[in-house]
Design a protein around this motif. Structure first.
Motif, PDB file in Angstrom:
ATOM      1  N   ARG A 236      46.129  53.772  33.176  1.00 45.49           N
ATOM      2  CA  ARG A 236      45.857  53.799  34.618  1.00 45.49           C
ATOM      3  C   ARG A 236      45.646  52.397  35.179  1.00 45.49           C
ATOM      4  O   ARG A 236      45.813  52.183  36.383  1.00 45.49           O
ATOM      5  CB  ARG A 236      44.609  54.651  34.906  1.00 45.49           C
ATOM      6  CG  ARG A 236      44.762  56.117  34.563  1.00 45.49           C
ATOM      7  CD  ARG A 236      45.556  56.849  35.592  1.00 45.49           C
ATOM      8  NE  ARG A 236      45.702  58.272  35.262  1.00 45.49           N
ATOM      9  CZ  ARG A 236      46.362  59.139  36.011  1.00 45.49           C
ATOM     10  NH1 ARG A 236      46.901  58.740  37.150  1.00 45.49           N
ATOM     11  NH2 ARG A 236      46.482  60.395  35.639  1.00 45.49           N
ATOM     12  N   TYR A 237      45.241  51.455  34.340  1.00 48.69           N
ATOM     13  CA  TYR A 237      45.064  50.075  34.809  1.00 48.69           C
ATOM     14  C   TYR A 237      45.922  49.101  34.007  1.00 48.69           C
ATOM     15  O   TYR A 237      45.619  47.908  33.906  1.00 48.69           O
ATOM     16  CB  TYR A 237      43.589  49.672  34.809  1.00 48.69           C
ATOM     17  CG  TYR A 237      42.812  49.963  33.544  1.00 48.69           C
ATOM     18  CD1 TYR A 237      42.652  48.999  32.554  1.00 48.69           C
ATOM     19  CD2 TYR A 237      42.188  51.195  33.365  1.00 48.69           C
ATOM     20  CE1 TYR A 237      41.913  49.256  31.401  1.00 48.69           C
ATOM     21  CE2 TYR A 237      41.451  51.478  32.219  1.00 48.69           C
ATOM     22  CZ  TYR A 237      41.321  50.496  31.253  1.00 48.69           C
ATOM     23  OH  TYR A 237      40.580  50.756  30.112  1.00 48.69           O
TER      24      TYR A 237
ATOM     25  N   GLY B 215      41.659  47.441  40.030  1.00 49.02           N
ATOM     26  CA  GLY B 215      40.825  46.718  39.079  1.00 49.02           C
ATOM     27  C   GLY B 215      41.069  47.163  37.647  1.00 49.02           C
ATOM     28  O   GLY B 215      41.773  48.147  37.383  1.00 49.02           O
ATOM     29  N   THR B 216      40.476  46.433  36.719  1.00 54.72           N
ATOM     30  CA  THR B 216      40.622  46.732  35.295  1.00 54.72           C
ATOM     31  C   THR B 216      39.252  46.950  34.666  1.00 54.72           C
ATOM     32  O   THR B 216      38.217  46.660  35.275  1.00 54.72           O
ATOM     33  CB  THR B 216      41.343  45.586  34.564  1.00 54.72           C
ATOM     34  OG1 THR B 216      40.576  44.380  34.703  1.00 54.72           O
ATOM     35  CG2 THR B 216      42.742  45.360  35.134  1.00 54.72           C
TER      36      THR B 216
ATOM     37  N   ASP C 172      35.912  45.115  34.458  1.00 57.71           N
ATOM     38  CA  ASP C 172      36.369  43.785  34.035  1.00 57.71           C
ATOM     39  C   ASP C 172      36.727  42.990  35.289  1.00 57.71           C
ATOM     40  O   ASP C 172      35.915  42.221  35.796  1.00 57.71           O
ATOM     41  CB  ASP C 172      37.554  43.930  33.077  1.00 57.71           C
ATOM     42  CG  ASP C 172      38.076  42.593  32.565  1.00 57.71           C
ATOM     43  OD1 ASP C 172      37.372  41.578  32.748  1.00 57.71           O
ATOM     44  OD2 ASP C 172      39.176  42.557  31.993  1.00 57.71           O
ATOM     45  N   ARG C 173      37.917  43.192  35.824  1.00 55.60           N
ATOM     46  CA  ARG C 173      38.301  42.544  37.081  1.00 55.60           C
ATOM     47  C   ARG C 173      38.084  43.512  38.235  1.00 55.60           C
ATOM     48  O   ARG C 173      38.633  44.617  38.235  1.00 55.60           O
ATOM     49  CB  ARG C 173      39.776  42.143  37.032  1.00 55.60           C
ATOM     50  CG  ARG C 173      40.216  41.336  38.278  1.00 55.60           C
ATOM     51  CD  ARG C 173      41.717  41.064  38.286  1.00 55.60           C
ATOM     52  NE  ARG C 173      42.470  42.284  38.576  1.00 55.60           N
ATOM     53  CZ  ARG C 173      43.287  42.872  37.745  1.00 55.60           C
ATOM     54  NH1 ARG C 173      43.470  42.399  36.523  1.00 55.60           N
ATOM     55  NH2 ARG C 173      43.937  43.981  38.105  1.00 55.60           N
ATOM     56  N   PRO C 174      37.265  43.165  39.230  1.00 50.79           N
ATOM     57  CA  PRO C 174      37.055  44.068  40.367  1.00 50.79           C
ATOM     58  C   PRO C 174      38.345  44.324  41.129  1.00 50.79           C
ATOM     59  O   PRO C 174      39.204  43.441  41.264  1.00 50.79           O
ATOM     60  CB  PRO C 174      36.029  43.325  41.234  1.00 50.79           C
ATOM     61  CG  PRO C 174      35.314  42.433  40.283  1.00 50.79           C
ATOM     62  CD  PRO C 174      36.370  41.996  39.294  1.00 50.79           C
ATOM     63  N   GLY C 175      38.476  45.554  41.631  1.00 50.19           N
ATOM     64  CA  GLY C 175      39.630  45.913  42.435  1.00 50.19           C
ATOM     65  C   GLY C 175      39.611  45.221  43.786  1.00 50.19           C
ATOM     66  O   GLY C 175      38.624  44.590  44.188  1.00 50.19           O
ATOM     67  N   ALA C 176      40.710  45.361  44.517  1.00 51.78           N
ATOM     68  CA  ALA C 176      40.872  44.690  45.800  1.00 51.78           C
ATOM     69  C   ALA C 176      39.764  45.083  46.771  1.00 51.78           C
ATOM     70  O   ALA C 176      39.525  46.267  47.009  1.00 51.78           O
ATOM     71  CB  ALA C 176      42.233  45.053  46.390  1.00 51.78           C
ATOM     72  N   GLY C 177      39.078  44.084  47.302  1.00 53.74           N
ATOM     73  CA  GLY C 177      38.031  44.331  48.285  1.00 53.74           C
ATOM     74  C   GLY C 177      36.703  44.758  47.722  1.00 53.74           C
ATOM     75  O   GLY C 177      35.800  45.108  48.482  1.00 53.74           O
TER      76      GLY C 177
ATOM     77  N   THR D 155      26.757  42.302  32.043  1.00 59.04           N
ATOM     78  CA  THR D 155      27.610  43.463  32.284  1.00 59.04           C
ATOM     79  C   THR D 155      27.517  43.918  33.737  1.00 59.04           C
ATOM     80  O   THR D 155      26.424  44.018  34.300  1.00 59.04           O
ATOM     81  CB  THR D 155      27.190  44.617  31.355  1.00 59.04           C
ATOM     82  OG1 THR D 155      27.396  44.222  30.005  1.00 59.04           O
ATOM     83  CG2 THR D 155      27.997  45.864  31.649  1.00 59.04           C
ATOM     84  N   ALA D 156      28.663  44.187  34.345  1.00 63.11           N
ATOM     85  CA  ALA D 156      28.686  44.726  35.706  1.00 63.11           C
ATOM     86  C   ALA D 156      28.062  46.117  35.715  1.00 63.11           C
ATOM     87  O   ALA D 156      28.464  46.985  34.947  1.00 63.11           O
ATOM     88  CB  ALA D 156      30.115  44.795  36.212  1.00 63.11           C
ATOM     89  N   GLU D 157      27.080  46.319  36.575  1.00 58.48           N
ATOM     90  CA  GLU D 157      26.351  47.588  36.619  1.00 58.48           C
ATOM     91  C   GLU D 157      26.455  48.312  37.960  1.00 58.48           C
ATOM     92  O   GLU D 157      26.023  49.451  38.073  1.00 58.48           O
ATOM     93  CB  GLU D 157      24.874  47.348  36.289  1.00 58.48           C
ATOM     94  CG  GLU D 157      24.617  46.954  34.846  1.00 58.48           C
ATOM     95  CD  GLU D 157      24.716  48.121  33.861  1.00 58.48           C
ATOM     96  OE1 GLU D 157      24.671  49.280  34.327  1.00 58.48           O
ATOM     97  OE2 GLU D 157      24.846  47.876  32.660  1.00 58.48           O
ATOM     98  N   ALA D 158      27.028  47.656  38.958  1.00 63.39           N
ATOM     99  CA  ALA D 158      27.254  48.317  40.246  1.00 63.39           C
ATOM    100  C   ALA D 158      28.407  47.619  40.947  1.00 63.39           C
ATOM    101  O   ALA D 158      28.699  46.449  40.693  1.00 63.39           O
ATOM    102  CB  ALA D 158      25.996  48.295  41.118  1.00 63.39           C
ATOM    103  N   LEU D 159      29.044  48.349  41.837  1.00 62.54           N
ATOM    104  CA  LEU D 159      30.248  47.875  42.512  1.00 62.54           C
ATOM    105  C   LEU D 159      30.247  48.426  43.925  1.00 62.54           C
ATOM    106  O   LEU D 159      29.885  49.580  44.150  1.00 62.54           O
ATOM    107  CB  LEU D 159      31.470  48.397  41.750  1.00 62.54           C
ATOM    108  CG  LEU D 159      32.832  47.763  41.988  1.00 62.54           C
ATOM    109  CD1 LEU D 159      32.846  46.322  41.465  1.00 62.54           C
ATOM    110  CD2 LEU D 159      33.917  48.583  41.277  1.00 62.54           C
ATOM    111  N   GLU D 160      30.655  47.586  44.867  1.00 62.26           N
ATOM    112  CA  GLU D 160      30.700  48.012  46.265  1.00 62.26           C
ATOM    113  C   GLU D 160      31.703  47.164  47.032  1.00 62.26           C
ATOM    114  O   GLU D 160      32.175  46.135  46.517  1.00 62.26           O
ATOM    115  CB  GLU D 160      29.318  47.902  46.903  1.00 62.26           C
ATOM    116  CG  GLU D 160      28.786  46.482  46.997  1.00 62.26           C
ATOM    117  CD  GLU D 160      27.402  46.443  47.629  1.00 62.26           C
ATOM    118  OE1 GLU D 160      27.282  45.869  48.730  1.00 62.26           O
ATOM    119  OE2 GLU D 160      26.459  46.991  47.017  1.00 62.26           O
ATOM    120  N   PRO D 161      32.049  47.557  48.255  1.00 63.74           N
ATOM    121  CA  PRO D 161      32.963  46.737  49.048  1.00 63.74           C
ATOM    122  C   PRO D 161      32.389  45.343  49.298  1.00 63.74           C
ATOM    123  O   PRO D 161      31.206  45.185  49.594  1.00 63.74           O
ATOM    124  CB  PRO D 161      33.087  47.525  50.359  1.00 63.74           C
ATOM    125  CG  PRO D 161      32.831  48.936  49.963  1.00 63.74           C
ATOM    126  CD  PRO D 161      31.762  48.849  48.904  1.00 63.74           C
ATOM    127  N   ALA D 162      33.253  44.340  49.186  1.00 67.36           N
ATOM    128  CA  ALA D 162      32.837  42.961  49.461  1.00 67.36           C
ATOM    129  C   ALA D 162      32.589  42.780  50.956  1.00 67.36           C
ATOM    130  O   ALA D 162      33.205  43.464  51.786  1.00 67.36           O
ATOM    131  CB  ALA D 162      33.921  41.993  48.986  1.00 67.36           C
TER     132      ALA D 162
END
Length: 242
Positions: free
Chosen positions: A79-80, A129-130, A178-183, A194-201
């Motif tokens: 998928r990635y 993202g990956t 690993d690599r954040p997706g677009a935006g 380690t990345a523990e949360a993700l949100e729009p930039a």
């Protein structure tokens, strides 16, 4: 209807064989912590089993005020664009396809979204993202959670909900962003980075949209309702479906 509880959809597992009582059958199911978390936060929970029909995800999301994408098995590396690591689990292709479609429909429609563990990873993959396919120290023996500290990034949506001081969270994962997706941007990290949360930039295409947040830990197993409450507040402000 004024005062109505917002309708929050939660994606489910899909298993080939599940035993209860004298029965052993295929089943779509979900740990009860998920719907209880939504209910405690004031939402009306509805389960969303995978549906392979064309347009089903968009049709489902159109009836929702908010969406939770639940934890579960590893996302298929294809998928990635990656080859599977030997330690990556077997694919759950029906779930991958369904939940990616749900996420994309929610983002397109401005429907508030909370991704939990696998749900955070799928949010990242949905935007190109990956993932890191294996890391140590973030899960215990099979069937258990470990507790470790994470630190929200000051100025993020996550920090607005949880504060920016370190907090202990229940976790069970061996993969992450690993690599954040677009935006998207990482909005919390563990002590090991380690990345523990993700949100729009702040400067990304989803910055002015509805509540969108992914967390690598499992709030449905803990005692802190604030993430679900933030989702339900955003869903309530958006207004219930007619």
């Amino acid at each position: 209807m004024p005062g109505a509880r917002p309708l929050i959809g939660i994606s489910t597992y899909l298993e080939d064989r599940v035993r209860w009582g004298v029965w052993e059958l295929p089943a779509a199911l979900l740990p009860a912590g998920y719907h209880r978390l939504v209910q405690r936060a004031g939402g009306l929970a509805v389960l969303l089993p995978p549906d392979p029909a064309a347009g089903a995800a968009a049709a489902a999301v159109a009836h929702l005020d908010g969406l939770v994408v639940a934890g579960g098995p590893d996302v298929e590396p294809a998928r990635y664009g990656a080859r599977p690591d030997p330690r990556t689990g077997p694919p759950a292709r029906q779930r991958d396809a369904w939940e990616l479609a749900l996420i994309r429909a929610a983002l397109a429609g401005g429907v508030p979204l909370l991704g939990i563990c696998r749900g955070m990873q799928l949010l990242n993959v949905s935007l190109g993202g990956t993932l890191v396919q294996h890391l140590d120290g973030h899960r215990g023996p099979a069937g258990t959670f470990v507790t470790h500290p994470v630190r929200p990034v000051p100025g993020t949506r996550l920090a607005a909900v949880l504060g920016d001081a370190p907090l202990a969270v229940p976790a069970c994962h061996h993969q992450t962003v690993d690599r954040p997706g677009a935006g998207l941007t990482v909005s919390a990290r563990a002590e090991d980075g380690t990345a523990e949360a993700l949100e729009p930039a702040p400067d990304g295409p989803h910055r002015s949209g509805a509540f969108v947040l992914g967390v690598q830990w499992h709030p449905e197993t803990g005692e802190d309702p604030r993430l679900a409450e933030a989702l339900v507040r955003s869903a309530s402000a958006r207004g219930t479906r007619g």
